[in-house]
Design a protein around this motif. Structure first.
Motif, short mmCIF file in Angstrom:
data_model
loop_
_atom_site.label_atom_id
_atom_site.label_comp_id
_atom_site.label_asym_id
_atom_site.label_seq_id
_atom_site.Cartn_x
_atom_site.Cartn_y
_atom_site.Cartn_z
N ILE A 58 -1.29 -7.69 14.86
CA ILE A 58 -1.61 -6.44 14.34
C ILE A 58 -2.32 -5.56 15.25
O ILE A 58 -2.82 -5.88 16.28
CB ILE A 58 -2.87 -6.70 13.16
N ILE A 59 -1.92 -4.15 15.01
CA ILE A 59 -2.63 -3.11 15.87
C ILE A 59 -3.90 -3.07 15.85
O ILE A 59 -4.47 -2.93 14.84
CB ILE A 59 -1.86 -1.65 15.76
N VAL A 60 -4.51 -3.33 17.15
CA VAL A 60 -5.92 -3.03 17.01
C VAL A 60 -5.99 -1.61 17.76
O VAL A 60 -5.72 -1.35 19.04
CB VAL A 60 -6.54 -3.95 18.34
N ARG A 61 -6.72 -0.87 17.07
CA ARG A 61 -6.54 0.48 17.35
C ARG A 61 -7.85 0.86 18.42
O ARG A 61 -8.78 0.16 18.62
CB ARG A 61 -7.01 1.46 15.94
N TYR A 62 -7.41 1.85 19.08
CA TYR A 62 -8.44 2.18 20.25
C TYR A 62 -9.95 2.26 19.95
O TYR A 62 -11.00 1.78 20.33
CB TYR A 62 -8.02 3.65 21.18
N ASN A 63 -9.98 3.09 18.64
CA ASN A 63 -11.25 3.45 18.16
C ASN A 63 -11.78 2.36 17.54
O ASN A 63 -13.17 2.02 16.88
CB ASN A 63 -11.40 4.85 17.37
N CYS A 64 -11.29 1.17 17.29
CA CYS A 64 -11.73 -0.16 16.63
C CYS A 64 -12.07 -1.16 17.43
O CYS A 64 -12.43 -2.23 16.97
CB CYS A 64 -10.81 -0.45 15.44
N LEU A 65 -12.03 -1.06 18.73
CA LEU A 65 -12.14 -2.17 19.81
C LEU A 65 -13.74 -2.56 19.44
O LEU A 65 -14.62 -1.44 19.40
CB LEU A 65 -11.71 -1.80 20.94
N ASP A 66 -14.01 -3.55 19.56
CA ASP A 66 -15.45 -3.93 19.56
C ASP A 66 -16.04 -3.41 20.53
O ASP A 66 -15.73 -3.92 21.75
CB ASP A 66 -15.45 -5.65 19.40
N ARG A 67 -17.08 -2.62 20.42
CA ARG A 67 -18.00 -1.92 21.61
C ARG A 67 -18.49 -2.92 22.37
O ARG A 67 -19.07 -2.68 23.71
CB ARG A 67 -18.65 -0.99 21.07
N SER A 68 -19.22 -4.04 21.58
CA SER A 68 -19.96 -5.07 22.30
C SER A 68 -18.93 -6.01 23.29
O SER A 68 -19.38 -6.35 24.28
CB SER A 68 -20.68 -5.93 21.38
N ALA A 69 -17.74 -5.85 23.02
CA ALA A 69 -16.80 -6.80 23.83
C ALA A 69 -16.03 -5.93 24.65
O ALA A 69 -15.75 -6.18 25.96
CB ALA A 69 -15.79 -7.42 23.00
N VAL A 70 -15.77 -4.50 24.70
CA VAL A 70 -15.09 -3.79 25.48
C VAL A 70 -15.72 -2.77 25.70
O VAL A 70 -16.23 -1.85 24.85
CB VAL A 70 -13.39 -3.47 24.79
N SER A 71 -15.97 -2.26 27.14
CA SER A 71 -16.73 -1.02 27.36
C SER A 71 -15.82 0.26 27.08
O SER A 71 -14.81 0.26 26.70
CB SER A 71 -16.96 -0.93 28.96
N ALA A 72 -16.75 1.09 26.85
CA ALA A 72 -16.13 2.60 26.28
C ALA A 72 -15.62 3.07 27.68
O ALA A 72 -16.01 3.98 28.19
CB ALA A 72 -17.02 3.34 25.88
N ALA A 73 -14.59 2.55 28.34
CA ALA A 73 -13.86 2.83 29.46
C ALA A 73 -12.73 3.93 29.10
O ALA A 73 -12.34 4.28 27.97
CB ALA A 73 -13.07 1.95 30.24
N THR A 74 -12.20 4.72 30.01
CA THR A 74 -11.29 5.79 29.70
C THR A 74 -9.98 5.29 29.65
O THR A 74 -10.01 3.86 29.56
CB THR A 74 -11.23 6.56 31.25
N GLN A 75 -9.07 5.84 28.95
CA GLN A 75 -7.67 5.53 28.58
C GLN A 75 -7.23 4.65 29.95
O GLN A 75 -6.50 3.74 29.85
CB GLN A 75 -6.72 6.29 28.20
N LEU A 76 -7.37 5.35 31.10
CA LEU A 76 -6.68 4.84 32.39
C LEU A 76 -7.15 3.64 32.77
O LEU A 76 -6.28 2.51 33.07
CB LEU A 76 -6.95 5.69 33.48
#
Length: 119
Positions: A58-76
Motif C-alpha cells: 500500500i502506498i505510504v504517502r509522504y505526508n502520512c509518514l509517522d512524524r515520530s518515526a521519520v524526521s521531517a527531512a527534505t525529499q533528497l
C-alpha cells in the motif's frame, strides 16, 4: 540532538518476505536463514521501514509518514534513506523485498510483512 522514534509505544518484530527479520526495537535486519550478518539501521531507515511494514503493498504517502518515526527531512534525504534501506534489504536477500518510490505520492514495500511475536 536526534531523538529516538517512539513507534507509538509498540516495538514489534516483522518478518519481511519470509526471509528477513526486522526488529523495530533494536533497529536491526537479520537473515532468517542465518546466511548473512545482522544489519544495523539508522533511526530514519528503521522509522521508514516500520511505517512500510505496517501496510505492505500500500502506498505510504509522504505526508502520512509517522512524524515520530521519520524526521521531517527534505525529499533528497528521504531518497537517500530509501536507497540505503533498499541496499540493506538487498544485501540480505536480493530477490526478497524492496521499496518502490511512487513519484509525487510516496513509497511502497514490495513484500509480505507479518508481525511476529517475540520469543
Amino acid at each position: 540532538m536526534s531523538q529516538q522514534p517512539s513507534f507509538n509505544g509498540l516495538r514489534p518484530v516483522f518478518e519481511i518476505g519470509g526471509r528477513i527479520l526486522f526488529n523495530a526495537d533494536t533497529r536491526e535486519l537479520s537473515d532468517l536463514r542465518g546466511h548473512c550478518p545482522r544489519q544495523s539501521l539508522s533511526t530514519e531507515q528503521a522509522g521508514l521501514l516500520f511505517c512500510l511494514a505496517r501496510s505492505p503493498f500500500i502506498i505510504v504517502r509522504y505526508n502520512c509518514l509517522d512524524r515520530s518515526a521519520v524526521s521531517a527531512a527534505t525529499q533528497l534525504n528521504n531518497t537517500r534513506t530509501v536507497h540505503a534501506l533498499n541496499r540493506a534489504l538487498w544485501q540480505i536477500d536480493p530477490a526478497c523485498a524492496h521499496i518502490r518510490v511512487i513519484p509525487r505520492l510516496g513509497y511502497v514495500l514490495i513484500a509480505t510483512a507479518m508481525q511476529r511475536s517475540r520469543t
